[in-house]
Design a protein around this motif. Structure first.
Motif: not given
Length: 173
Positions: A124, A127-128, A132, A135-136, A158
């Motif tokens: 998470h 990706c944050d 992206s 994020v999950n 992603a």
């Protein structure tokens, strides 16, 4: 749960008809008795039922005592079809070995990440940080086969057009 699709004055409509718990077993007879009881209580005629879409479970399709067989005994004109979503599931089992291998690898990676809370939090955050869109990840299991396509979509998006600190973009295909 029973859903109904019917022709309204101007268009086709799909609505929730009713939901009744199956307290003991989920045999074709028990399912038929529940639906038939609802039909009788609400004065619905089986002759108005033109088709049934089923998931293919033995309780639904059993050729001697399944729900669909029982409906055909009361209405010989009813058409039985297999749910198109389940057909998609069956086709994923016959995909080319190379694509199936990629799918299995992605599923293993996603399940590894989702199986531990720390891994999920790290993904998470990563990706944050990369900006992206997602994020999950969606957890995959064979019971929830419909998630296969969503897993690949999420993994692809992603990492697509993601800005890394060195300014390069990475595409995964």
């Amino acid at each position: 749960m029973v859903f109904i699709r019917y022709q309204s004055t101007d268009d086709f409509r799909e609505e929730f008809l009713f939901c009744e718990p199956l307290l003991t077993t989920a045999t074709g007879l028990v399912i038929f008795d529940k639906v038939d009881g609802f039909f009788r209580k609400n004065k619905l005629a089986w002759c108005n039922c033109v088709g049934i879409c089923s998931d293919g479970a033995p309780a639904m399709l059993g050729n001697r005592i399944g729900f669909c067989k029982r409906v055909q005994e009361v209405n010989t004109n009813v058409v039985i079809i297999h749910c198109f979503l389940h057909r998609e599931n069956l086709t994923t089992r016959t995909i080319q070995p190379e694509l199936f291998s990629v799918l299995q690898d992605v599923i293993q990676i996603v399940n590894f990440i989702k199986s531990r809370a720390l891994n999920t939090r790290i993904l998470h955050a990563m990706c944050d940080e990369m900006g992206s869109q997602y994020v999950n990840l969606l957890y995959h299991s064979d019971v929830r086969w419909f998630s296969r396509g969503k897993i690949l979509t999420r993994v692809m998006s992603a990492f697509r057009n993601t800005n890394f600190s060195n300014g390069k973009k990475t595409l995964i295909y």
